[in-house]
Design a protein around this motif. Structure first.
Motif, PDB file in Angstrom:
ATOM      1  N   ARG A   1      -7.092   5.808 -15.117  1.00 25.20           N
ATOM      2  CA  ARG A   1      -5.688   5.872 -14.681  1.00 25.20           C
ATOM      3  C   ARG A   1      -5.062   4.495 -14.825  1.00 25.20           C
ATOM      4  O   ARG A   1      -5.447   3.551 -14.149  1.00 25.20           O
ATOM      5  CB  ARG A   1      -5.609   6.363 -13.243  1.00 25.20           C
ATOM      6  CG  ARG A   1      -6.047   7.816 -13.124  1.00 25.20           C
ATOM      7  CD  ARG A   1      -5.911   8.344 -11.733  1.00 25.20           C
ATOM      8  NE  ARG A   1      -4.519   8.300 -11.294  1.00 25.20           N
ATOM      9  CZ  ARG A   1      -4.159   8.550 -10.036  1.00 25.20           C
ATOM     10  NH1 ARG A   1      -5.057   8.863  -9.135  1.00 25.20           N
ATOM     11  NH2 ARG A   1      -2.884   8.481  -9.689  1.00 25.20           N
ATOM     12  N   GLN A   2      -4.087   4.381 -15.689  1.00 26.37           N
ATOM     13  CA  GLN A   2      -3.483   3.095 -16.024  1.00 26.37           C
ATOM     14  C   GLN A   2      -2.594   2.526 -14.914  1.00 26.37           C
ATOM     15  O   GLN A   2      -2.329   1.331 -14.890  1.00 26.37           O
ATOM     16  CB  GLN A   2      -2.692   3.217 -17.327  1.00 26.37           C
ATOM     17  CG  GLN A   2      -3.552   3.567 -18.523  1.00 26.37           C
ATOM     18  CD  GLN A   2      -4.638   2.524 -18.776  1.00 26.37           C
ATOM     19  OE1 GLN A   2      -4.335   1.374 -19.009  1.00 26.37           O
ATOM     20  NE2 GLN A   2      -5.884   2.935 -18.721  1.00 26.37           N
ATOM     21  N   GLU A   3      -2.143   3.375 -14.031  1.00 29.04           N
ATOM     22  CA  GLU A   3      -1.276   2.883 -12.964  1.00 29.04           C
ATOM     23  C   GLU A   3      -2.049   2.276 -11.789  1.00 29.04           C
ATOM     24  O   GLU A   3      -1.472   1.624 -10.922  1.00 29.04           O
ATOM     25  CB  GLU A   3      -0.340   3.998 -12.466  1.00 29.04           C
ATOM     26  CG  GLU A   3      -1.020   5.085 -11.668  1.00 29.04           C
ATOM     27  CD  GLU A   3      -1.654   6.212 -12.497  1.00 29.04           C
ATOM     28  OE1 GLU A   3      -1.964   7.261 -11.909  1.00 29.04           O
ATOM     29  OE2 GLU A   3      -1.837   6.057 -13.710  1.00 29.04           O
ATOM     30  N   ILE A   4      -3.366   2.492 -11.775  1.00 30.26           N
ATOM     31  CA  ILE A   4      -4.215   1.999 -10.690  1.00 30.26           C
ATOM     32  C   ILE A   4      -5.171   0.947 -11.237  1.00 30.26           C
ATOM     33  O   ILE A   4      -5.721   1.094 -12.325  1.00 30.26           O
ATOM     34  CB  ILE A   4      -5.021   3.153 -10.060  1.00 30.26           C
ATOM     35  CG1 ILE A   4      -4.059   4.148  -9.400  1.00 30.26           C
ATOM     36  CG2 ILE A   4      -6.033   2.627  -9.050  1.00 30.26           C
ATOM     37  CD1 ILE A   4      -4.726   5.374  -8.847  1.00 30.26           C
ATOM     38  N   LEU A   5      -5.374  -0.128 -10.458  1.00 30.91           N
ATOM     39  CA  LEU A   5      -6.316  -1.159 -10.858  1.00 30.91           C
ATOM     40  C   LEU A   5      -7.377  -1.341  -9.780  1.00 30.91           C
ATOM     41  O   LEU A   5      -7.082  -1.812  -8.687  1.00 30.91           O
ATOM     42  CB  LEU A   5      -5.596  -2.486 -11.105  1.00 30.91           C
ATOM     43  CG  LEU A   5      -6.479  -3.631 -11.577  1.00 30.91           C
ATOM     44  CD1 LEU A   5      -7.214  -3.269 -12.867  1.00 30.91           C
ATOM     45  CD2 LEU A   5      -5.660  -4.875 -11.782  1.00 30.91           C
TER      46      LEU A   5
ATOM     47  N   LYS B   1       0.841  -1.196   0.000  1.00 32.45           N
ATOM     48  CA  LYS B   1       0.000   0.000   0.000  1.00 32.45           C
ATOM     49  C   LYS B   1       0.877   1.248   0.000  1.00 32.45           C
ATOM     50  O   LYS B   1       2.082   1.185   0.251  1.00 32.45           O
ATOM     51  CB  LYS B   1      -0.917  -0.015   1.221  1.00 32.45           C
ATOM     52  CG  LYS B   1      -1.932  -1.152   1.181  1.00 32.45           C
ATOM     53  CD  LYS B   1      -2.711  -1.301   2.458  1.00 32.45           C
ATOM     54  CE  LYS B   1      -3.411  -0.032   2.865  1.00 32.45           C
ATOM     55  NZ  LYS B   1      -4.329  -0.209   4.005  1.00 32.45           N
ATOM     56  N   VAL B   2       0.269   2.388  -0.278  1.00 31.98           N
ATOM     57  CA  VAL B   2       0.995   3.661  -0.331  1.00 31.98           C
ATOM     58  C   VAL B   2       1.707   3.947   0.992  1.00 31.98           C
ATOM     59  O   VAL B   2       2.815   4.473   1.010  1.00 31.98           O
ATOM     60  CB  VAL B   2       0.029   4.816  -0.699  1.00 31.98           C
ATOM     61  CG1 VAL B   2       0.714   6.159  -0.599  1.00 31.98           C
ATOM     62  CG2 VAL B   2      -0.532   4.613  -2.097  1.00 31.98           C
TER      63      VAL B   2
ATOM     64  N   ARG C   1      -0.573  -5.752   1.931  1.00 34.57           N
ATOM     65  CA  ARG C   1      -1.959  -6.222   2.033  1.00 34.57           C
ATOM     66  C   ARG C   1      -2.171  -7.364   1.061  1.00 34.57           C
ATOM     67  O   ARG C   1      -1.683  -7.338  -0.062  1.00 34.57           O
ATOM     68  CB  ARG C   1      -2.924  -5.093   1.693  1.00 34.57           C
ATOM     69  CG  ARG C   1      -4.386  -5.529   1.601  1.00 34.57           C
ATOM     70  CD  ARG C   1      -5.294  -4.334   1.563  1.00 34.57           C
ATOM     71  NE  ARG C   1      -6.663  -4.470   1.181  1.00 34.57           N
ATOM     72  CZ  ARG C   1      -7.540  -5.409   1.518  1.00 34.57           C
ATOM     73  NH1 ARG C   1      -7.173  -6.420   2.222  1.00 34.57           N
ATOM     74  NH2 ARG C   1      -8.789  -5.365   1.126  1.00 34.57           N
ATOM     75  N   SER C   2      -2.928  -8.357   1.492  1.00 35.68           N
ATOM     76  CA  SER C   2      -3.389  -9.427   0.612  1.00 35.68           C
ATOM     77  C   SER C   2      -4.896  -9.317   0.495  1.00 35.68           C
ATOM     78  O   SER C   2      -5.579  -8.970   1.469  1.00 35.68           O
ATOM     79  CB  SER C   2      -3.021 -10.799   1.180  1.00 35.68           C
ATOM     80  OG  SER C   2      -1.636 -10.999   1.127  1.00 35.68           O
ATOM     81  N   ALA C   3      -5.405  -9.600  -0.680  1.00 36.57           N
ATOM     82  CA  ALA C   3      -6.848  -9.495  -0.902  1.00 36.57           C
ATOM     83  C   ALA C   3      -7.303 -10.576  -1.872  1.00 36.57           C
ATOM     84  O   ALA C   3      -6.586 -10.931  -2.801  1.00 36.57           O
ATOM     85  CB  ALA C   3      -7.192  -8.119  -1.472  1.00 36.57           C
TER      86      ALA C   3
ATOM     87  N   LYS D   1     -12.132  -1.670  -4.198  1.00 32.84           N
ATOM     88  CA  LYS D   1     -10.864  -1.156  -3.698  1.00 32.84           C
ATOM     89  C   LYS D   1      -9.936  -1.028  -4.904  1.00 32.84           C
ATOM     90  O   LYS D   1     -10.326  -1.372  -6.017  1.00 32.84           O
ATOM     91  CB  LYS D   1     -10.262  -2.095  -2.660  1.00 32.84           C
ATOM     92  CG  LYS D   1     -11.084  -2.155  -1.379  1.00 32.84           C
ATOM     93  CD  LYS D   1     -10.352  -2.915  -0.326  1.00 32.84           C
ATOM     94  CE  LYS D   1     -11.030  -2.709   1.011  1.00 32.84           C
ATOM     95  NZ  LYS D   1     -10.167  -3.133   2.100  1.00 32.84           N
ATOM     96  N   SER D   2      -8.714  -0.581  -4.682  1.00 36.71           N
ATOM     97  CA  SER D   2      -7.769  -0.468  -5.797  1.00 36.71           C
ATOM     98  C   SER D   2      -6.347  -0.549  -5.271  1.00 36.71           C
ATOM     99  O   SER D   2      -6.107  -0.430  -4.074  1.00 36.71           O
ATOM    100  CB  SER D   2      -7.977   0.842  -6.550  1.00 36.71           C
ATOM    101  OG  SER D   2      -7.718   1.943  -5.700  1.00 36.71           O
ATOM    102  N   PHE D   3      -5.425  -0.774  -6.190  1.00 41.48           N
ATOM    103  CA  PHE D   3      -4.008  -0.781  -5.844  1.00 41.48           C
ATOM    104  C   PHE D   3      -3.213  -0.285  -7.038  1.00 41.48           C
ATOM    105  O   PHE D   3      -3.689  -0.289  -8.170  1.00 41.48           O
ATOM    106  CB  PHE D   3      -3.530  -2.166  -5.390  1.00 41.48           C
ATOM    107  CG  PHE D   3      -3.465  -3.193  -6.485  1.00 41.48           C
ATOM    108  CD1 PHE D   3      -2.274  -3.472  -7.138  1.00 41.48           C
ATOM    109  CD2 PHE D   3      -4.599  -3.892  -6.870  1.00 41.48           C
ATOM    110  CE1 PHE D   3      -2.213  -4.425  -8.153  1.00 41.48           C
ATOM    111  CE2 PHE D   3      -4.551  -4.853  -7.869  1.00 41.48           C
ATOM    112  CZ  PHE D   3      -3.359  -5.116  -8.506  1.00 41.48           C
ATOM    113  N   TYR D   4      -1.988   0.160  -6.763  1.00 41.15           N
ATOM    114  CA  TYR D   4      -1.080   0.578  -7.822  1.00 41.15           C
ATOM    115  C   TYR D   4      -0.457  -0.682  -8.417  1.00 41.15           C
ATOM    116  O   TYR D   4       0.130  -1.489  -7.699  1.00 41.15           O
ATOM    117  CB  TYR D   4       0.002   1.511  -7.293  1.00 41.15           C
ATOM    118  CG  TYR D   4      -0.507   2.915  -7.034  1.00 41.15           C
ATOM    119  CD1 TYR D   4      -0.499   3.861  -8.054  1.00 41.15           C
ATOM    120  CD2 TYR D   4      -1.018   3.271  -5.798  1.00 41.15           C
ATOM    121  CE1 TYR D   4      -0.976   5.149  -7.836  1.00 41.15           C
ATOM    122  CE2 TYR D   4      -1.502   4.548  -5.567  1.00 41.15           C
ATOM    123  CZ  TYR D   4      -1.481   5.479  -6.591  1.00 41.15           C
ATOM    124  OH  TYR D   4      -1.964   6.741  -6.377  1.00 41.15           O
TER     125      TYR D   4
END
Length: 108
Positions: free
Chosen positions: A63-67, A29-30, A35-37, A78-81
């Motif tokens: 935003r391509q860097e975030i999924l 995470k930032v 974190r595991s999900a 939720k999202s992650f980089y």
């Protein structure tokens, strides 16, 4: 399917796997915590009132860097980089019993 690790997973590859079923992903995470999900983008596994949100992932201005992903444990988006992905793992039997899924294609 092959495991994905930091450096060998693009946003497009991750989306493909998440659309196929539930995946366990681990990312940083930032704030630096790990974190595991259990997550998915499979429309049959996301409550119908949230399905429209999947379309936004494919918009040209996304935003391509975030999924973004649907967290099947917490029942919310939720999202992650993407560049913060540490690994993904297959847990087929665990996922089947934990979520009561008898048909899904499991990925990663």
């Amino acid at each position: 399917m092959a495991k994905l690790h930091k450096g060998n997973a693009s946003r497009a590859i991750l989306i493909k796997h998440l659309i196929e079923g539930i995946c366990k992903i681990t990312f940083t995470k930032v704030n630096g915590t790990v974190r595991s999900a259990y997550c998915t983008l499979h429309s049959g596994l996301i409550p119908s009132n949230f399905e429209k949100a999947i379309e936004k992932i494919f918009l040209p201005d996304a935003r391509q860097e975030i999924l973004p992903y649907w967290d099947v444990v917490e029942g919310k988006w939720k999202s992650f980089y993407v560049d913060k992905l540490e690994r993904s793992e297959e847990h087929t039997s665990e996922l089947q019993s934990r979520f009561g899924i008898s048909y899904a294609v499991f990925c990663l």
